[in-house]
Design a protein around this motif. Structure first.
Motif, PDB file in Angstrom:
ATOM      1  N   VAL A  39       0.846  -1.201   0.000  1.00  0.00           N
ATOM      2  CA  VAL A  39       0.000   0.000   0.000  1.00  0.00           C
ATOM      3  C   VAL A  39       0.883   1.253   0.000  1.00  0.00           C
ATOM      4  CG1 VAL A  39      -1.616   1.376   1.358  1.00  0.00           C
ATOM      5  CG2 VAL A  39      -1.971  -1.086   1.105  1.00  0.00           C
ATOM      6  N   ASN A  40       0.577   2.175  -0.893  1.00  0.00           N
ATOM      7  CA  ASN A  40       1.278   3.453  -0.974  1.00  0.00           C
ATOM      8  C   ASN A  40       0.266   4.562  -0.695  1.00  0.00           C
ATOM      9  OD1 ASN A  40       2.281   5.982  -2.234  1.00  0.00           O
ATOM     10  ND2 ASN A  40       4.018   4.703  -2.813  1.00  0.00           N
ATOM     11  N   ILE A  41       0.405   5.204   0.452  1.00  0.00           N
ATOM     12  CA  ILE A  41      -0.567   6.225   0.858  1.00  0.00           C
ATOM     13  C   ILE A  41      -0.618   7.381  -0.137  1.00  0.00           C
ATOM     14  CG2 ILE A  41      -1.150   7.921   2.634  1.00  0.00           C
ATOM     15  CD1 ILE A  41      -1.768   5.067   3.398  1.00  0.00           C
ATOM     16  N   ASN A  42       0.547   7.829  -0.600  1.00  0.00           N
ATOM     17  CA  ASN A  42       0.573   8.948  -1.545  1.00  0.00           C
ATOM     18  C   ASN A  42      -0.180   8.609  -2.819  1.00  0.00           C
ATOM     19  OD1 ASN A  42       2.140  10.585   0.132  1.00  0.00           O
ATOM     20  ND2 ASN A  42       4.053   9.717  -0.628  1.00  0.00           N
TER      21      ASN A  42
ATOM     22  N   ARG B 157      -5.328   9.204  -6.204  1.00  0.00           N
ATOM     23  CA  ARG B 157      -6.444   8.639  -6.974  1.00  0.00           C
ATOM     24  C   ARG B 157      -7.801   8.925  -6.338  1.00  0.00           C
ATOM     25  NH1 ARG B 157      -3.200   4.006  -6.558  1.00  0.00           N
ATOM     26  NH2 ARG B 157      -4.845   3.018  -5.309  1.00  0.00           N
ATOM     27  N   ALA B 158      -7.804   9.464  -5.118  1.00  0.00           N
ATOM     28  CA  ALA B 158      -9.056   9.648  -4.387  1.00  0.00           C
ATOM     29  C   ALA B 158      -9.878  10.799  -4.964  1.00  0.00           C
ATOM     30  CB  ALA B 158      -8.758   9.903  -2.910  1.00  0.00           C
ATOM     31  N   GLU B 159     -11.148  10.511  -5.252  1.00  0.00           N
ATOM     32  CA  GLU B 159     -12.060  11.559  -5.716  1.00  0.00           C
ATOM     33  C   GLU B 159     -12.543  12.412  -4.547  1.00  0.00           C
ATOM     34  OE1 GLU B 159     -15.212   9.812  -7.925  1.00  0.00           O
ATOM     35  OE2 GLU B 159     -13.904   8.985  -9.480  1.00  0.00           O
ATOM     36  N   ASP B 160     -12.703  11.778  -3.403  1.00  0.00           N
ATOM     37  CA  ASP B 160     -13.123  12.482  -2.187  1.00  0.00           C
ATOM     38  C   ASP B 160     -12.074  12.187  -1.105  1.00  0.00           C
ATOM     39  OD1 ASP B 160     -14.262  13.457   0.124  1.00  0.00           O
ATOM     40  OD2 ASP B 160     -16.287  12.729  -0.326  1.00  0.00           O
ATOM     41  N   PRO B 161     -11.020  13.006  -1.028  1.00  0.00           N
ATOM     42  CA  PRO B 161      -9.915  12.736  -0.093  1.00  0.00           C
ATOM     43  C   PRO B 161     -10.361  12.546   1.348  1.00  0.00           C
ATOM     44  CG  PRO B 161      -9.317  14.475  -1.618  1.00  0.00           C
ATOM     45  CD  PRO B 161     -10.776  14.218  -1.823  1.00  0.00           C
ATOM     46  N   GLU B 162     -11.277  13.399   1.828  1.00  0.00           N
ATOM     47  CA  GLU B 162     -11.705  13.314   3.220  1.00  0.00           C
ATOM     48  C   GLU B 162     -12.401  11.987   3.502  1.00  0.00           C
ATOM     49  OE1 GLU B 162     -13.948  16.058   6.585  1.00  0.00           O
ATOM     50  OE2 GLU B 162     -14.300  16.443   4.451  1.00  0.00           O
ATOM     51  N   LYS B 163     -13.278  11.568   2.599  1.00  0.00           N
ATOM     52  CA  LYS B 163     -13.986  10.305   2.764  1.00  0.00           C
ATOM     53  C   LYS B 163     -13.020   9.130   2.671  1.00  0.00           C
ATOM     54  CE  LYS B 163     -17.771   7.543   0.842  1.00  0.00           C
ATOM     55  NZ  LYS B 163     -18.823   7.469  -0.217  1.00  0.00           N
ATOM     56  N   THR B 164     -12.084   9.215   1.721  1.00  0.00           N
ATOM     57  CA  THR B 164     -11.095   8.151   1.554  1.00  0.00           C
ATOM     58  C   THR B 164     -10.239   7.994   2.800  1.00  0.00           C
ATOM     59  OG1 THR B 164     -10.979   8.511  -0.844  1.00  0.00           O
ATOM     60  CG2 THR B 164      -9.126   7.367   0.179  1.00  0.00           C
ATOM     61  N   ILE B 165      -9.808   9.113   3.373  1.00  0.00           N
ATOM     62  CA  ILE B 165      -8.993   9.074   4.593  1.00  0.00           C
ATOM     63  C   ILE B 165      -9.761   8.424   5.734  1.00  0.00           C
ATOM     64  CG2 ILE B 165      -7.984  10.502   6.416  1.00  0.00           C
ATOM     65  CD1 ILE B 165      -7.097  12.451   4.240  1.00  0.00           C
TER      66      ILE B 165
ATOM     67  N   ARG C 144      -4.999  14.218   6.949  1.00  0.00           N
ATOM     68  CA  ARG C 144      -6.281  14.730   7.424  1.00  0.00           C
ATOM     69  C   ARG C 144      -6.099  16.096   8.086  1.00  0.00           C
ATOM     70  NH1 ARG C 144     -10.054  10.737  10.704  1.00  0.00           N
ATOM     71  NH2 ARG C 144      -8.282  10.689  12.143  1.00  0.00           N
ATOM     72  N   LEU C 145      -5.021  16.218   8.866  1.00  0.00           N
ATOM     73  CA  LEU C 145      -4.726  17.503   9.511  1.00  0.00           C
ATOM     74  C   LEU C 145      -4.514  18.598   8.464  1.00  0.00           C
ATOM     75  CD1 LEU C 145      -3.960  19.216  11.997  1.00  0.00           C
ATOM     76  CD2 LEU C 145      -1.625  18.392  11.731  1.00  0.00           C
ATOM     77  N   GLY C 146      -3.709  18.275   7.455  1.00  0.00           N
ATOM     78  CA  GLY C 146      -3.449  19.258   6.408  1.00  0.00           C
ATOM     79  C   GLY C 146      -4.698  19.602   5.614  1.00  0.00           C
TER      80      GLY C 146
ATOM     81  N   LYS D 256      -7.865  19.468   6.635  1.00  0.00           N
ATOM     82  CA  LYS D 256      -8.757  20.313   7.426  1.00  0.00           C
ATOM     83  C   LYS D 256      -8.230  21.739   7.511  1.00  0.00           C
ATOM     84  CE  LYS D 256     -10.839  16.723  10.309  1.00  0.00           C
ATOM     85  NZ  LYS D 256     -11.053  16.220  11.687  1.00  0.00           N
ATOM     86  N   GLY D 257      -6.903  21.859   7.626  1.00  0.00           N
ATOM     87  CA  GLY D 257      -6.316  23.187   7.678  1.00  0.00           C
ATOM     88  C   GLY D 257      -6.549  23.955   6.392  1.00  0.00           C
ATOM     89  N   LYS D 258      -6.371  23.282   5.261  1.00  0.00           N
ATOM     90  CA  LYS D 258      -6.553  23.942   3.966  1.00  0.00           C
ATOM     91  C   LYS D 258      -8.025  24.290   3.730  1.00  0.00           C
ATOM     92  CE  LYS D 258      -2.463  21.991   1.800  1.00  0.00           C
ATOM     93  NZ  LYS D 258      -1.890  21.130   0.744  1.00  0.00           N
ATOM     94  N   MET D 259      -8.921  23.435   4.210  1.00  0.00           N
ATOM     95  CA  MET D 259     -10.351  23.736   4.073  1.00  0.00           C
ATOM     96  C   MET D 259     -10.713  24.973   4.885  1.00  0.00           C
ATOM     97  SD  MET D 259     -12.026  19.906   4.203  1.00  0.00           S
ATOM     98  CE  MET D 259     -13.695  20.557   4.202  1.00  0.00           C
ATOM     99  N   THR D 260     -10.099  25.083   6.067  1.00  0.00           N
ATOM    100  CA  THR D 260     -10.338  26.267   6.906  1.00  0.00           C
ATOM    101  C   THR D 260      -9.835  27.520   6.215  1.00  0.00           C
ATOM    102  OG1 THR D 260     -10.164  24.966   8.942  1.00  0.00           O
ATOM    103  CG2 THR D 260      -9.826  27.336   9.125  1.00  0.00           C
ATOM    104  N   PHE D 261      -8.652  27.420   5.624  1.00  0.00           N
ATOM    105  CA  PHE D 261      -8.092  28.563   4.910  1.00  0.00           C
ATOM    106  C   PHE D 261      -8.933  28.932   3.693  1.00  0.00           C
ATOM    107  CE2 PHE D 261      -3.840  27.250   6.789  1.00  0.00           C
ATOM    108  CZ  PHE D 261      -3.849  28.272   7.727  1.00  0.00           C
ATOM    109  N   ALA D 262      -9.464  27.900   3.018  1.00  0.00           N
ATOM    110  CA  ALA D 262     -10.300  28.163   1.841  1.00  0.00           C
ATOM    111  C   ALA D 262     -11.551  28.940   2.244  1.00  0.00           C
ATOM    112  CB  ALA D 262     -10.686  26.848   1.172  1.00  0.00           C
ATOM    113  N   LYS D 263     -12.138  28.568   3.376  1.00  0.00           N
ATOM    114  CA  LYS D 263     -13.318  29.285   3.871  1.00  0.00           C
ATOM    115  C   LYS D 263     -12.957  30.720   4.253  1.00  0.00           C
ATOM    116  CE  LYS D 263     -15.702  25.157   5.583  1.00  0.00           C
ATOM    117  NZ  LYS D 263     -16.217  24.431   6.774  1.00  0.00           N
ATOM    118  N   MET D 264     -11.778  30.890   4.853  1.00  0.00           N
ATOM    119  CA  MET D 264     -11.326  32.230   5.201  1.00  0.00           C
ATOM    120  C   MET D 264     -11.147  33.083   3.953  1.00  0.00           C
ATOM    121  SD  MET D 264      -8.501  31.341   8.147  1.00  0.00           S
ATOM    122  CE  MET D 264      -7.847  33.021   8.088  1.00  0.00           C
TER     123      MET D 264
END
Length: 211
Positions: free
Chosen positions: A13-16, A21-29, A136-138, A140-148
């Motif tokens: 398994v290669n996480i990267n 390939r994930a269409e929905d990264p948050e759901k995949t994680i 997941r941490l990254g 969520k952080g980027k999603m927060t920044f996107a909202k900002m």
């Protein structure tokens, strides 16, 4: 041995690659984290069992080896004392145990190999979980920044200082993500002392950049 049979699947398994390939990264994680934690629980339980088997096999092997050496000494002493019949009996018993010793050696080698394989799987799973946690941490952080950013774009966009602060915060989050991923990748091959030193160095480097 069910989880042990999945060794190749777990190790390849290669996480990267998975995240690319994930269409929905948050759901995949979230889904893969549940799967990995379930596997890790099974691996830990199986590892404990295999380590017990390894210890038992080693004890049996050592006891048989000690008995063979003892019989050899008895045979030698019997010869010295002129008791050839007794010496022959000791040597016959020694020959019987020699065959058993080979079987015990093979059993120990197999038990040791299984335990080592399971430990390798455990380290890989811990590393993968660490990488996913960092992702997941990254995310969520980027999603927060996107909202900002959306909030800034929809409101007053005249504040250059706010934009600059946003960029600096995003850079720090990306740096934290990279450091967390680096720790996760190294975790499998590091002992606790090495990790403590690595964490201390990362924190030291981070403090220097903030200064």
């Amino acid at each position: 041995m069910g989880i042990l049979s999945r060794f190749k699947d777990v190790m390849k398994v290669n996480i990267n690659s998975l995240m690319e390939r994930a269409e929905d990264p948050e759901k995949t994680i979230d889904e893969y984290m549940r799967s990995l934690n379930s596997d890790l629980g099974k691996v830990k339980a199986e590892t404990a069992s295999l380590l017990t088997n390894e210890r038992r096999a080693k004890t049996a092997l050592d006891e048989c080896s000690a008995e063979i050496k003892k019989l050899m000494r008895y045979a030698e002493k019997s010869v010295e004392a002129g008791n050839e019949d007794d010496a022959r009996k000791f040597l016959e018993r020694k020959a019987q145990l020699a065959g058993k010793l080979s079987e015990l050696q093979a059993a120990y080698d197999q038990a040791s190999s299984n335990a080592a394989t399971m430990k390798q799987m455990q380290d890989k799973l811990v590393s993968d979980i660490g990488q996913l946690e960092a992702r997941r941490l990254g995310l969520k952080g980027k999603m927060t920044f996107a909202k900002m950013q959306q909030s800034l774009n929809s409101g007053s966009s005249s504040s250059g200082k706010v934009s600059s602060s946003f960029s600096a915060m995003e850079e720090r989050v990306n740096q934290a993500l990279n450091e967390a991923e680096a720790l996760a990748e190294l975790r499998a091959g590091k002992n606790e002392d090495d990790l403590d030193e690595l964490i201390a160095q990362l924190e030291k480097d981070s403090n220097k950049e903030q200064d």
